[in-house]
Design an enzyme around this catalytic site. Structure first.
Site, PDB file in Angstrom:
ATOM      1  CD  GLU A 559     -31.851 -25.824  21.208  1.00 36.42           C
ATOM      2  OE1 GLU A 559     -32.549 -26.823  20.948  1.00 36.42           O
ATOM      3  OE2 GLU A 559     -32.049 -25.109  22.216  1.00 36.42           O
ATOM      4  CG  HIS A 562     -32.583 -31.205  22.315  1.00 30.27           C
ATOM      5  ND1 HIS A 562     -32.998 -32.060  23.315  1.00 30.27           N
ATOM      6  CD2 HIS A 562     -32.607 -29.948  22.857  1.00 30.27           C
ATOM      7  CE1 HIS A 562     -33.257 -31.352  24.408  1.00 30.27           C
ATOM      8  NE2 HIS A 562     -33.014 -30.083  24.161  1.00 30.27           N
TER       9      HIS A 562
END
Length: 772
Positions: A559, A562
């Protein structure tokens, strides 16, 4: 077309006047940074909840001096003053709609040269205005603990999404855009970003049937709206099994060598003849690992992986609506419609990629499952086999946990347990380690910040400012990482606000946070939220810690990959900033981060025992990782099966026999054809939530994984802390967002010119490279 995935172009904005500068400065990183003189501040705000609540003004017992020093301003979510209540969200949506309409009216009536030169820029601003509501609402309805806020977010999302779809079929907007792009006197004066965004938006207009008759355009709007609503309903119910419990005859379980302690925890039916095993909690999974009766395991596994008939109908409706929309747009399938503009340009190339990957993996997968086949054959008193087809026919999905456990009982490992390893990886250790890694490879650090009252939706949310050593603050990450009822169960990166250039004509910054470029111009700070469900454990009176298993460390690294893309892909236009890029490219930076999360050198630098501070030993990690990585090819093949299912649900056969298409029958037939861990019993396809968000593009995960592997070996295998190669990855890939062609980005990073044009040869090269 005004998409929910967008960014800006352009000419350098002039330096604002002094009065405007003073107004802007009120919005620069206004949350106070935690003092950097305390070396463990990142670690401390995640690992010491009392410390966090005290410095953040949440502790009612803190001193008067502390309350004075950390006096908090009042604001709304993400420092947007409207977002103090559900009604405030509705007001923000209405104000944004009004601003969009005013900008729209201006664009429709300005035929001057200046109007043409700023037309794409204004389309991007219009997009940004809508997306800051739509993206915000997508986040709130997935995460906010207040049901009233969630309902308001759903209402606002529907309203704004419908308005956006109307604009996407507006002929006058499209014609004006075409005239700008086709006029050399105008287009020659536009920046590369403006031309790129203009082309993207024109393609999206065309995908919305802009050249078709008004009835068709109206039908497109209706279908798009219905797909959005049905898809949201589908995704909201993917966590729920078909029933709350499954009945197992007592005689079957009592004679299956299951622990009596476990059996005593199970309720029985009224007649006392059947155990009622719940499909939630640990009991069913414990039985799958310990029950020797295959029919019991099969029944349990099927119940755990099934959904309600109503959920199956939602999926069927979604698939059929998409097929109808694609047919309306004169496409043979939704996959063909969806893959326009992606790296893999057509369904055939996608299916060839998946099949190549499967063919390269199936023998290795069968070899991994051989130990299960041997144990099961022995239990069934059948002869052993080394034939791939026979192995795959024998081993079923409900065998995996049971025989894996049995294998390790027969072959005890000296590897440490997952629990022992997790004591070295507190959440604070891992976030601090990520900051240290980003500092070394990108020149970027994460800095904790005290939030204003009302800025977050839960007291557990931490704010991190993203600081560049050259530019100062470049973005904001809100970390909602601790488990809480009502949150989405899946880890997620939510874009709340994209980066884009701020223009001299803009004067109202009350709802955004602003940063300054090195040249003195200003930009909209990218704001994202990372959402996970990590579980704190009480280790002492009033003190809890969040210990991460290595799989959770990998999730957090993913994550954060990202997040770095969002922060570093800072283009002038929001339509192409950060993760606003091709779906089959967007997972690449995050999957690359998974390689860092598995690297012993990285893990030994991060892993510190929560009690002693001792660094985790490399040998300890290696032994543990060896014991957990023994079914890697099985995982790859399973992902390929899901990617093929996604393609199957969106291919040309749907529209040709739409009344008779059965999603469960199609799913089970595909399972039988693909052979590995065959599920021809459940309706698990109704639990596959990515069919909505990644419709016809689920292959992206595998595709980007193969590319990420090549990049890791080329840039970071020798030195995961290499600043030179970190800068190379940032310069050639991350900084471009969606501006530069993804194939060109990859070719530049790998110094492999043959990849620049993409196409079937490049796809084949990537698929074959997985063998290494």
């Amino acid at each position: 077309m005004l998409r929910t995935i967008i960014l800006k172009a352009g000419s350098n904005a002039s330096i604002p006047s002094l009065s405007r500068q003073n107004k802007l400065l009120r919005f620069f990183a206004t949350a106070g940074a935690v003092s950097r003189t305390s070396p463990g501040s990142i670690k401390k705000i995640f690992d010491d909840n009392s410390y966090w609540r005290n410095i953040n003004g949440q502790d009612a017992n803190n001193s008067k001096i502390s309350q004075y020093l950390f006096k908090k301003n009042k604001t709304g979510l993400f420092k947007n003053p409207y977002l103090t209540s559900p009604d405030g969200l509705r007001k923000f949506s209405q104000v944004s709609l009004q601003q969009a309409q005013e900008l729209l009216d201006k664009m429709r009536n300005d035929f001057s040269e200046s109007g043409k030169l700023t037309y794409i820029m204004n389309l991007d601003r219009l997009s940004d205005t809508l997306c800051r509501v739509i993206d915000l609402c997508e986040f709130i309805r997935s995460t906010h603990p207040d049901d009233a806020f969630v309902r308001a977010a759903q209402d606002c999302h529907e309203q704004m999404f419908e308005f956006m779809n109307v604009l996407n079929t507006d002929v006058s907007l499209c014609n004006m855009l075409k005239s700008v792009l086709n006029n050399p006197e105008v287009s020659s004066k536009l920046s590369a970003e403006e031309l790129k965004v203009g082309k993207i938006l024109l393609d999206d207009f065309e995908k919305s049937g802009i050249y078709m008759n008004p009835d068709v355009r109206e039908k497109f709007i209706q279908l798009s709206q219905e797909i959005s609503l049905v898809g949201q309903e589908f995704i909201n119910h993917t966590d729920y099994p078909g029933s709350n419990s499954v009945k197992i005859p007592c005689k079957d379980l009592d004679n299956s060598k299951v622990s009596t302690f476990l059996l005593k925890q199970l309720n029985k039916d009224v007649k006392g003849q059947n155990y009622k095993v719940p499909t939630f909690g640990y009991a069913a999974y414990a039985l799958l690992k310990s029950c020797e009766n295959e029919m019991v395991r099969k029944k349990l596994w099927t119940a755990l992986h099934s959904c309600s008939d109503k959920q199956v109908k939602r999926l069927s409706h979604l698939i059929k609506l998409r097929a109808i929309l694609a047919n309306l747009m004169h496409k043979t399938s939704y996959a063909e419609y969806q893959l326009e503009g992606k790296m893999a340009k057509n369904p055939k190339d996608v299916q060839d990629f998946i099949l190549t990957l499967m063919n390269n993996t199936i023998e290795k997968t069968a070899n991994e499952l051989k130990f299960i086949a041997e144990l099961k054959a022995k239990d069934l008193k059948k002869p052993l086999t080394t034939n791939t087809d026979e192995i795959l026919k024998l081993v079923r999905p409900w065998d995996r946990d049971y025989y894996t456990g049995k294998y390790f009982q027969l072959n005890p490992s000296n590897s440490p347990s997952a629990k022992e390893i997790s004591y070295y990886f507190t959440l604070g250790n891992v976030i601090q380690g990520l900051s240290d890694l980003f500092q070394q490879i990108y020149g970027i650090r994460l800095e904790p910040a005290i939030t204003d009252e009302g800025e977050t939706w839960s007291p557990d949310v931490r704010r991190l400012n993203v600081i560049s050593e050259e530019e100062g603050i470049i973005g904001i990450i809100y970390c909602d990482l601790f488990e809480r009822n009502g949150k989405t169960s899946n880890p997620a990166h939510f874009t709340v606000c994209c980066s884009r250039q701020i223009y001299p004509s803009e004067t109202d910054f009350s709802t955004i946070q602003v940063g300054e470029n090195p040249d003195g111009t200003y930009f909209q700070l990218p704001v994202i939220s990372l959402v996970c469900n990590f579980s704190p454990i009480l280790i002492a009176s009033k003190k809890s810690l969040c210990f991460l298993q290595l799989s959770e460390v990998e999730t957090l690294f993913h994550e954060m990959g990202h997040a770095m893309h969002s922060m570093l892909g800072r283009t002038h236009m929001q339509n192409i900033s950060g993760t606003r890029c091709a779906t089959d490219f967007v997972e690449l930076p995050s999957i690359l981060m998974e390689h860092f999360a598995k690297d012993i050198r990285i893990l030994t630098k991060i892993g510190k025992h929560y009690g002693t501070g001792e660094t985790i030993q490399a040998d300890m990690l290696q032994r543990f990782m060896k014991s957990t990585n023994f079914l890697q090819n099985c995982e790859t093949y399973s992902q390929a099966k899901m990617a093929m299912l996604d393609q199957s649900f969106h291919d040309e056969k749907i529209i040709s026999d739409i009344d008779n298409f059965d999603v469960v029958e199609n799913y089970q037939a595909l399972e039988r054809r693909l052979k590995v861990l065959v599920d021809d019993q459940s309706n698990w396809c109704g639990r596959f939530g990515h069919l909505f968000g990644y419709g016809a593009t689920y292959y992206s995960y595998l595709f980007d994984r193969t590319i990420a592997s090549k990049i890791w070996y080329a840039l970071f295998e020798d030195d995961p802390y290499s600043r030179k190669n970190g800068d190379k990855f940032k310069k050639h890939l991350l900084k471009w967002g969606g501006l530069k062609d993804p194939w060109k980005c990859i070719a530049d990073v790998l110094e492999c010119p043959m990849l620049e044009k993409g196409g079937s040869d490049a796809m084949e090269f990537i698929a074959q490279s997985h063998k290494s």
